[in-house]
Design an enzyme around this catalytic site. Structure first.
Site, PDB file in Angstrom:
ATOM      1  CE  LYS A  38      60.709 -74.269  -1.273  1.00 34.62           C
ATOM      2  NZ  LYS A  38      59.699 -73.842  -2.221  1.00 34.62           N
ATOM      3  CB  CYS A  50      61.065 -75.753  -8.644  1.00 34.62           C
ATOM      4  SG  CYS A  50      60.300 -74.302  -9.349  1.00 34.62           S
TER       5      CYS A  50
HETATM    6  N1  SAM Z   1      59.558 -69.540  -1.624  1.00 36.89           N
HETATM    7  C1  SAM Z   1      58.243 -69.516  -2.220  1.00 36.89           C
HETATM    8  C2  SAM Z   1      57.414 -70.659  -1.638  1.00 36.89           C
HETATM    9  O1  SAM Z   1      58.003 -71.637  -1.191  1.00 36.89           O
HETATM   10  O2  SAM Z   1      56.180 -70.559  -1.605  1.00 36.89           O
HETATM   11  C3  SAM Z   1      58.300 -69.585  -3.727  1.00 36.89           C
HETATM   12  C4  SAM Z   1      59.184 -68.532  -4.315  1.00 36.89           C
HETATM   13  S1  SAM Z   1      59.121 -68.448  -6.057  1.00 36.89           S
HETATM   14  C5  SAM Z   1      59.997 -69.842  -6.533  1.00 36.89           C
HETATM   15  C6  SAM Z   1      60.207 -67.134  -6.395  1.00 36.89           C
HETATM   16  C7  SAM Z   1      59.742 -65.771  -5.955  1.00 36.89           C
HETATM   17  O3  SAM Z   1      60.775 -64.833  -6.316  1.00 36.89           O
HETATM   18  C8  SAM Z   1      58.470 -65.273  -6.594  1.00 36.89           C
HETATM   19  O4  SAM Z   1      57.523 -64.994  -5.616  1.00 36.89           O
HETATM   20  C9  SAM Z   1      58.888 -63.998  -7.337  1.00 36.89           C
HETATM   21  O5  SAM Z   1      57.927 -62.968  -7.255  1.00 36.89           O
HETATM   22  C10 SAM Z   1      60.158 -63.598  -6.625  1.00 36.89           C
HETATM   23  N2  SAM Z   1      61.082 -62.782  -7.464  1.00 36.89           N
HETATM   24  C11 SAM Z   1      61.002 -62.492  -8.760  1.00 36.89           C
HETATM   25  N3  SAM Z   1      62.025 -61.680  -9.131  1.00 36.89           N
HETATM   26  C12 SAM Z   1      62.745 -61.459  -8.032  1.00 36.89           C
HETATM   27  C13 SAM Z   1      63.897 -60.673  -7.765  1.00 36.89           C
HETATM   28  N4  SAM Z   1      64.520 -59.999  -8.711  1.00 36.89           N
HETATM   29  N5  SAM Z   1      64.346 -60.646  -6.505  1.00 36.89           N
HETATM   30  C14 SAM Z   1      63.726 -61.336  -5.530  1.00 36.89           C
HETATM   31  N6  SAM Z   1      62.648 -62.089  -5.730  1.00 36.89           N
HETATM   32  C15 SAM Z   1      62.155 -62.146  -6.973  1.00 36.89           C
END
Ligand code: SAM
Length: 463
Positions: A119, A235
């Site tokens: 993103k 997702c």
């Molecule tokens: N936006 C990214 C992309 O399009 O490539 C994918 C994001 S992935 C769905 C969600 C992300 O949230 C992960 O990288 C994870 O490490 C992070 N995450 C995990 N726990 C979190 C927290 N408590 N606060 C913020 N981010 C967190």
């Protein structure tokens, strides 16, 4: 190989009724392959000239396409254009998130959970290097994947941070025009793409994710300016993590409402009743992307808007450390024979230890926030010499370079360069931009017709 968990099917059968068979059938088909081109580097005409197998437009993303799997994802991930940041391989459904956020050039945008950067690279392209994009990732390992992907993308207005939503909310209240929360979720929408998503899923994961998403969204709400937008995506299919999280958020944050998105026409609406909300609850204006209804994986998107209100307090500016005259001179001295235009703006140069950056405009004070890159990394001062960074090469095109080494994708020298080998190339001695079809790929240093390879060691290919 782990199959799709039975309790997931039971729940979805109950929710979808007669539509369930179509979902189950779609989840047994291979995933859709998508590619999104980098509009900072290529326009539509150039895309049409690239030799991609059977591109079909993604209706909701002008730079996005699905492609035939004959060539396979793997080969495209290894193509020199990928190394030059010309495209990002991405599920077409995931392309809807940045399109829904619709950042405008010049805005202040935060991608709160950004790794590995699908993103964030998309937001960067839409912003066209104008304004500020803060790409944050809490995980200290994943943030480096984000940095690598953004570096390849070649945007010049990005700051990369590695901190918690809570810390950022305390530091930057009301600062952003747009905040994107692509939340960590139970990943049901990725079942047909990812064996790990199938193996890790369990009902308790869904409950845990929903709680965490609620906390992240509350912090995200603090970061949005009055009148600004908050985009939430997952997702996954589970109503707890989608309509449920948004329903609770709206209950607790009266200053937000769901706003209609121009993308609604492509997608199914949310279903409030699945989260025990009344059928006319505003969560019906969220968007659900179903793999049996479109070419892409499962996704959920809600676009929220914060009420207009008094402007938040103006924050202090970033603790800008201007380089001394000699450093500026060294960098310009390096650029003079190598490039035909100076790519950086002198007034935005920033020196951190021995590294020279260009800061994005309007960067606020980030003291206390874990910073990975304050801005566009230009190079390093080494014993008073300037050595260009890989990030700099990835923002340049051949027209900007003097005496570049021009390669074609299928040229054996291109593969050799990406393996870190020496190149043969006649021309004046000195630093040279190595390009593939005119797109910056990395640096080399020519001495007597031989080009020493400066492709970063960590990125070199072994085969
Ligand atoms: N936006 C990214 C992309 O399009 O490539 C994918 C994001 S992935 C769905 C969600 C992300 O949230 C992960 O990288 C994870 O490490 C992070 N995450 C995990 N726990 C979190 C927290 N408590 N606060 C913020 N981010 C967190």
């Amino acid at each position: 190989m782990t199959g799709i968990p039975a309790p997931f099917y039971t729940r979805m059968r109950k929710l979808l009724g007669s539509e369930f068979a179509a979902l189950a059938e779609a989840l047994n088909r291979p995933p859709v392959h998508g590619v999104r081109f980098n509009t900072l580097k290529v326009d539509r005409e150039q895309i049409d000239r690239l030799e991609f197998p059977n591109l079909k437009p993604v209706p909701w993303c002008p730079a996005g396409f699905t492609f035939s799997t004959v060539a396979g994802d793997k080969r495209l991930g290894r193509h020199p254009y990928h190394a030059a940041g010309i495209y990002y391989l991405q599920d077409p459904s995931a392309m809807a998130v940045a399109e829904a956020a619709a950042p405008q050039p010049g805005e202040r945008v935060l991608d709160l959970a950004a790794a590995p950067g699908g993103k964030a690279t998309h937001l960067a392209s839409l912003m066209n290097n104008q304004g500020l994009l803060v790409a944050n990732e809490i995980n200290p390992r994943r943030v480096w994947d984000l940095a690598e992907n953004l570096e390849r993308w070649g945007a010049t207005n990005v700051t990369i941070t590695n901190d918690s939503p809570e810390k950022l909310a305390a530091k930057l209240p009301g600062f952003f025009d747009v905040v994107v929360v692509d939340a960590p979720c139970s990943g049901e929408g990725m079942f047909r793409k990812s064996a790990a998503a199938r193996a890790e899923w369990m009902p308790a994961l869904v409950t845990g994710c929903a709680l965490r998403q609620g906390r992240i969204l509350s912090d995200a709400a603090e970061l949005v300016r009055p009148g600004g937008r908050l985009v939430y995506s997952t997702c996954t299919f589970s109503p707890e993590e989608n309509e449920g999280v948004i329903g609770r958020f709206l209950e607790q944050h009266a200053q937000f409402k769901i706003t209609p998105s121009s993308l609604h026409e492509y997608f199914a609406p949310g279903n409030p009743t699945w989260a025990s909300l009344p059928p006319d609850h505003p969560t019906r204006h969220t968007m659900r992307l179903w793999p049996h209804r479109l070419q892409g994986e499962g996704h959920f998107i809600a676009v929220l808007q914060k009420k207009e209100g008094p402007p938040p307090a103006v924050l202090n500016a970033f603790d800008h450390h201007f380089p001394d005259k000699e450093t500026v001179h060294r960098a310009a001295e390096w650029a003079a024979p190598t490039l035909n235009t100076l790519p950086w703006e002198r007034q935005n140069l920033h020196l951190y230890k021995d590294q020279l950056y260009q800061l994005p405009q309007a960067l606020p004070d980030l003291t206390g926030v874990r910073l990975i890159r304050p801005g566009w990394w230009l190079g390093t001062l080494k014993k008073k010499r300037f050595e260009p960074s890989h990030s700099l090469a990835l923002t340049l095109k051949r027209e900007m370079a003097n005496n570049p080494v021009d390669l074609r994708p299928n040229d054996p020298q291109t593969a050799a360069y990406l393996r870190g080998e020496l190149l043969e190339s006649a021309g004046p001695d000195g630093w040279v931009l190595v390009t593939v079809d005119g797109f910056g790929l990395g640096w080399g240093k020519r001495v007597n017709g031989r080009v020493k390879n400066h492709y970063p060691k960590g990125l070199r290919r072994t085969s």
